[in-house]
Design a protein around this motif. Structure first.
Motif, mmCIF file in Angstrom:
data_model
loop_
_atom_site.group_PDB
_atom_site.id
_atom_site.type_symbol
_atom_site.label_atom_id
_atom_site.label_comp_id
_atom_site.label_asym_id
_atom_site.label_seq_id
_atom_site.Cartn_x
_atom_site.Cartn_y
_atom_site.Cartn_z
ATOM 1 N N UNK A 115 20.167 8.906 69.987
ATOM 2 C CA UNK A 115 21.042 9.727 70.918
ATOM 3 C C UNK A 115 21.283 10.921 70.241
ATOM 4 N N UNK A 116 21.802 11.913 71.079
ATOM 5 C CA UNK A 116 22.127 13.267 70.650
ATOM 6 C C UNK A 116 23.663 13.055 69.962
ATOM 7 N N UNK A 117 23.661 13.732 68.757
ATOM 8 C CA UNK A 117 24.771 13.539 67.867
ATOM 9 C C UNK A 117 25.656 14.483 68.578
ATOM 10 N N UNK A 118 27.005 14.218 68.312
ATOM 11 C CA UNK A 118 28.112 15.178 68.460
ATOM 12 C C UNK A 118 28.456 15.922 67.104
ATOM 13 N N UNK A 119 28.518 17.217 67.308
ATOM 14 C CA UNK A 119 28.889 18.073 66.103
ATOM 15 C C UNK A 119 30.301 17.578 65.393
ATOM 16 N N UNK A 120 30.416 17.817 64.105
ATOM 17 C CA UNK A 120 31.480 17.316 63.289
ATOM 18 C C UNK A 120 32.525 18.479 63.551
ATOM 19 N N UNK A 121 32.082 20.091 64.051
ATOM 20 C CA UNK A 121 32.976 20.840 64.600
ATOM 21 C C UNK A 121 32.225 21.874 65.179
ATOM 22 N N UNK A 122 32.679 22.764 65.968
ATOM 23 C CA UNK A 122 32.260 23.923 66.605
ATOM 24 C C UNK A 122 32.709 25.176 65.974
ATOM 25 N N UNK A 123 32.064 26.056 66.078
ATOM 26 C CA UNK A 123 32.387 27.524 66.011
ATOM 27 C C UNK A 123 31.800 28.434 66.543
ATOM 28 N N UNK A 124 32.156 29.716 66.576
ATOM 29 C CA UNK A 124 31.482 30.925 67.428
ATOM 30 C C UNK A 124 30.453 31.681 66.464
ATOM 31 N N UNK A 125 29.356 31.916 67.071
ATOM 32 C CA UNK A 125 28.390 32.759 66.723
ATOM 33 C C UNK A 125 28.665 34.069 67.463
ATOM 34 N N UNK A 126 28.633 34.850 66.614
ATOM 35 C CA UNK A 126 28.809 36.301 67.246
ATOM 36 C C UNK A 126 27.908 37.205 66.844
ATOM 37 N N UNK A 127 27.603 38.169 67.422
ATOM 38 C CA UNK A 127 26.500 39.281 67.462
ATOM 39 C C UNK A 127 25.194 38.884 67.660
ATOM 40 N N UNK A 128 25.008 37.589 68.403
ATOM 41 C CA UNK A 128 23.588 37.258 68.579
ATOM 42 C C UNK A 128 23.465 37.673 70.247
ATOM 43 N N UNK A 129 24.564 37.801 70.888
ATOM 44 C CA UNK A 129 24.510 37.988 72.312
ATOM 45 C C UNK A 129 25.755 38.912 72.545
ATOM 46 N N UNK A 130 25.965 39.281 73.799
ATOM 47 C CA UNK A 130 27.123 40.180 74.069
ATOM 48 C C UNK A 130 28.327 39.333 74.158
ATOM 49 N N UNK A 131 28.255 38.066 74.322
ATOM 50 C CA UNK A 131 29.377 37.230 74.369
ATOM 51 C C UNK A 131 29.275 36.215 73.092
ATOM 52 N N UNK A 132 30.132 35.807 72.550
ATOM 53 C CA UNK A 132 30.036 34.504 71.309
ATOM 54 C C UNK A 132 29.623 33.315 71.767
ATOM 55 N N UNK A 133 28.702 32.766 71.093
ATOM 56 C CA UNK A 133 28.115 31.117 71.408
ATOM 57 C C UNK A 133 28.776 30.265 70.454
ATOM 58 N N UNK A 134 29.273 29.327 71.375
ATOM 59 C CA UNK A 134 29.947 28.082 70.809
ATOM 60 C C UNK A 134 28.546 27.317 70.274
ATOM 61 N N UNK A 135 28.633 26.977 68.790
ATOM 62 C CA UNK A 135 27.749 26.266 68.190
ATOM 63 C C UNK A 135 28.384 25.043 67.547
ATOM 64 N N UNK A 136 27.505 23.984 67.468
ATOM 65 C CA UNK A 136 28.060 22.841 66.629
ATOM 66 C C UNK A 136 27.467 22.846 65.182
ATOM 67 N N UNK A 137 28.232 22.273 64.304
ATOM 68 C CA UNK A 137 28.134 22.146 63.101
ATOM 69 C C UNK A 137 27.830 20.871 62.509
ATOM 70 N N UNK A 138 26.624 20.695 61.713
ATOM 71 C CA UNK A 138 26.290 19.207 61.338
ATOM 72 C C UNK A 138 26.107 19.406 59.856
#
Length: 183
Positions: A115-138
């Motif tokens: 199955x696709x795992x659920x992240x332990x947490x999420x955080x925002x990646x900045x400076x990769x695009x104009x808007x922050x990207x919410x990414x999963x942390x594993x």
């Protein structure tokens, strides 16, 4: 110059290098193999042709001739021509110590659900695009074979971090390797 008269001097150089390496690898002496090479050039050239094969064993005049022929073969394969009538000069002699060891047996991971795992947490990646990207942390050490991780994600482990872009998915292999593909 690689002439028959140079055989004894060349043999002495290789014998000394191999003896020095053998002393450094005393514990592995029975499993050690030496691979010889040289950098050489046509007399008068200002550049060398590196890593020309040198035969094992005592360097005799016949083996010096073999070294010259090896040089011409490598030179021709790299430069597209050969000059058999020009003398060859050895510039650098090398010995590589190859220690034979048993094949590494990597442990297999426990099988996961696929199955696709659920992240332990999420955080925002900045400076990769104009808007922050919410990414999963594993944490990589929690993965099982067959588990899948969807990007955007950051996978942490002791010595590195893996970043996955949106639209990528990682599948954990049986040895813990990550195979990242586009969805």
């Amino acid at each position: 110059m690689l002439t028959p008269e140079a055989a004894a001097s060349i043999d002495k150089i290789y014998a000394e290098m191999e003896a020095g390496l053998r002393a450094r690898f005393r514990d592995s002496a029975a499993q050690i193999e030496f691979v010889r090479s040289m950098d050489a050039r046509l007399a008068g050239q200002t550049w060398e042709t590196p890593f020309v094969s040198v035969p094992a064993g005592e360097i005799t005049p016949a083996k010096v001739d073999e070294m010259v022929q090896n040089f011409h073969h490598v030179y021709q394969s790299r430069a597209g021509n050969r000059f058999d009538d020009l003398p060859v000069q050895a510039v650098t002699y090398r010995v590589e110590a190859v220690v034979k060891v048993g094949k590494v047996d990597y442990p297999r991971l426990q099988q996961g659900s696929g199955c696709v795992l659920k992240p332990e947490s999420t955080f925002d990646l900045r400076y990769l695009s104009e808007e922050p990207i919410s990414a999963g942390r594993y944490q990589r050490e929690t993965f099982k074979a067959g588990d899948r991780i969807e990007g955007p994600a950051v996978i942490h482990e002791a010595l590195s971090t893996t970043f996955m872009l949106p639209g990528q998915i990682a599948t954990v292999g049986e040895y813990g390797e990550l195979r990242i593909t586009r969805t």
